[in-house]
Design a protein around this motif. Structure first.
Motif, mmCIF file in Angstrom:
data_model
loop_
_atom_site.group_PDB
_atom_site.id
_atom_site.type_symbol
_atom_site.label_atom_id
_atom_site.label_comp_id
_atom_site.label_asym_id
_atom_site.label_seq_id
_atom_site.Cartn_x
_atom_site.Cartn_y
_atom_site.Cartn_z
ATOM 1 N N LEU A 138 1.856 6.766 -6.844
ATOM 2 C CA LEU A 138 0.768 7.647 -7.287
ATOM 3 C C LEU A 138 0.936 9.073 -6.772
ATOM 4 C CD1 LEU A 138 -2.247 5.210 -6.743
ATOM 5 C CD2 LEU A 138 -1.157 5.804 -8.923
ATOM 6 N N LYS A 149 0.304 10.156 -3.766
ATOM 7 C CA LYS A 149 -0.759 10.516 -2.826
ATOM 8 C C LYS A 149 -0.168 10.656 -1.415
ATOM 9 C CE LYS A 149 -4.473 8.339 -5.495
ATOM 10 N NZ LYS A 149 -5.606 7.391 -5.486
ATOM 11 N N HIS A 150 0.453 11.790 -1.176
ATOM 12 C CA HIS A 150 1.176 11.978 0.085
ATOM 13 C C HIS A 150 0.246 12.084 1.293
ATOM 14 C CE1 HIS A 150 4.821 12.434 -2.226
ATOM 15 N NE2 HIS A 150 4.270 13.398 -2.960
ATOM 16 N N ASP A 151 -0.962 12.595 1.096
ATOM 17 C CA ASP A 151 -1.888 12.697 2.224
ATOM 18 C C ASP A 151 -2.272 11.310 2.734
ATOM 19 O OD1 ASP A 151 -3.104 12.220 -0.206
ATOM 20 O OD2 ASP A 151 -5.014 13.135 0.390
ATOM 21 N N LYS A 152 -2.571 10.401 1.808
ATOM 22 C CA LYS A 152 -2.901 9.031 2.205
ATOM 23 C C LYS A 152 -1.663 8.299 2.709
ATOM 24 C CE LYS A 152 -6.925 8.425 -0.763
ATOM 25 N NZ LYS A 152 -7.588 7.584 -1.798
ATOM 26 N N LEU A 153 -0.504 8.666 2.204
ATOM 27 C CA LEU A 153 0.742 8.044 2.646
ATOM 28 C C LEU A 153 0.974 8.317 4.128
ATOM 29 C CD1 LEU A 153 3.307 6.506 1.812
ATOM 30 C CD2 LEU A 153 4.356 8.726 1.302
ATOM 31 N N ILE A 204 0.842 -1.205 0.000
ATOM 32 C CA ILE A 204 0.000 0.000 0.000
ATOM 33 C C ILE A 204 0.872 1.248 0.000
ATOM 34 C CG2 ILE A 204 -1.672 1.330 1.342
ATOM 35 C CD1 ILE A 204 -2.823 -1.335 2.323
ATOM 36 N N LEU A 205 1.916 1.246 0.845
ATOM 37 C CA LEU A 205 2.828 2.387 0.884
ATOM 38 C C LEU A 205 3.498 2.608 -0.472
ATOM 39 C CD1 LEU A 205 4.601 1.912 4.353
ATOM 40 C CD2 LEU A 205 3.111 3.795 3.689
ATOM 41 N N TYR A 261 1.013 4.208 -2.876
ATOM 42 C CA TYR A 261 0.801 5.637 -2.623
ATOM 43 C C TYR A 261 1.998 6.464 -3.089
ATOM 44 C CZ TYR A 261 -3.318 4.593 0.223
ATOM 45 O OH TYR A 261 -4.559 4.189 0.655
ATOM 46 N N HIS A 284 -1.293 9.057 6.385
ATOM 47 C CA HIS A 284 -2.310 8.335 7.153
ATOM 48 C C HIS A 284 -1.927 6.862 7.304
ATOM 49 C CE1 HIS A 284 -6.223 7.116 8.656
ATOM 50 N NE2 HIS A 284 -6.269 6.184 7.709
ATOM 51 N N CYS A 285 -1.416 6.265 6.234
ATOM 52 C CA CYS A 285 -1.018 4.857 6.279
ATOM 53 C C CYS A 285 0.142 4.644 7.240
ATOM 54 C CB CYS A 285 -0.650 4.388 4.867
ATOM 55 S SG CYS A 285 -0.292 2.626 4.745
#
Length: 244
Positions: A92, A94-98, A85-86, A89, A100-101
């Motif tokens: 892609l 997607k640093h905001d979701k990164l 998942i990391l 992200y 959070h993960c």
């Protein structure tokens, strides 16, 4: 197991039967033979129990190894999923979701670290392998920072608390669900308060049979130095308390 329980009685009967039979016979040879027979029966019984104990020890060790291996496999699978998942992200952007993960991974690592530091090996192994053994309950564990039960409880208290926690979770598992097909969401919090160790259980959702759950939890602490009681609303929230 049934035949193993009968083995001591059978050994005693086989040893005493010839002795009783020659009690009324005034013969030194018969008495000597009866003593030899009793010795042989005792020796055979000792060898039999030794083999049975060795088999039981091996069975328990095999069970422990299988559970430990499966638990490690689950942890490895979880870490691989998180890494994938990391990596996704990152690719892609997607640093905001990164972020959070990463926070979610950090939180899980802190929980596992807190469990490993509890200081009661049986309880630590039970909690760390819980998902492998109990697929019908999702247990969310929250532990007070720095809590080390091994320093607060003696061996007897530690054993009683471990048994009470396991029995309480089992009570939720069998009476807390409204249907057998659902996954029970259960949160367990551990902390100290007023010179007591407190273990609080909070069920997410409706309880299947609140009265039966209460009775079963109260039964688990009978004869122990642990108090169990409701924590208020909802009726499916309970706490265990033991002096430290």
């Amino acid at each position: 197991m049934k035949y193993r329980k009968m083995a001591p009685y059978a050994a005693v009967l086989l040893a005493l039967a010839p002795m009783i039979s020659v009690y009324f016979a005034h013969s030194l040879i018969l008495h000597l033979l009866a003593c030899i027979w009793g010795f042989l029966v005792g020796l055979l019984y000792y060898q039999y129990m030794k083999r049975q104990n060795e088999k039981e020890r091996k069975r328990l060790l095999d069970s422990f190894q299988r559970t430990a291996t499966a638990t490690l496999g689950h942890h490895r699978h979880d870490w691989m999923n998180d890494l994938q998942i990391l990596y996704g992200y990152i690719q892609l952007g997607k640093h905001d979701k990164l972020v959070h993960c990463v926070e979610r991974i950090k939180e899980r690592m802190n929980t596992e670290s807190s469990i490993s530091k509890l200081g009661i090996p049986a309880l630590v192994f039970y909690l760390q392998s819980f998902r492998e053994v109990n697929g019908s309950v999702h247990l969310d564990v929250e532990i007070e920072e720095g809590l080390q039960l091994g320093d607060l409880l003696d061996d007897g208290q530690a054993e009683e608390l471990t048994d009470a926690i396991m029995d309480t979770i089992r009570a939720y598992q069998f009476t807390g669900r409204s249907s057998w097909g659902e996954i029970l969401e259960l949160k367990m919090s551990m902390y100290t308060e007023d010179r007591e160790v407190v273990v609080m259980f909070e069920q997410d959702g409706n309880c299947g049979n609140a009265e039966m759950l209460r009775q079963r939890i109260e039964e688990t602490v009978q004869g122990k130095r642990i108090k169990a009681g409701l924590t208020g609303s909802p009726q499916s929230s309970f706490e265990l308390r033991i002096p430290c």
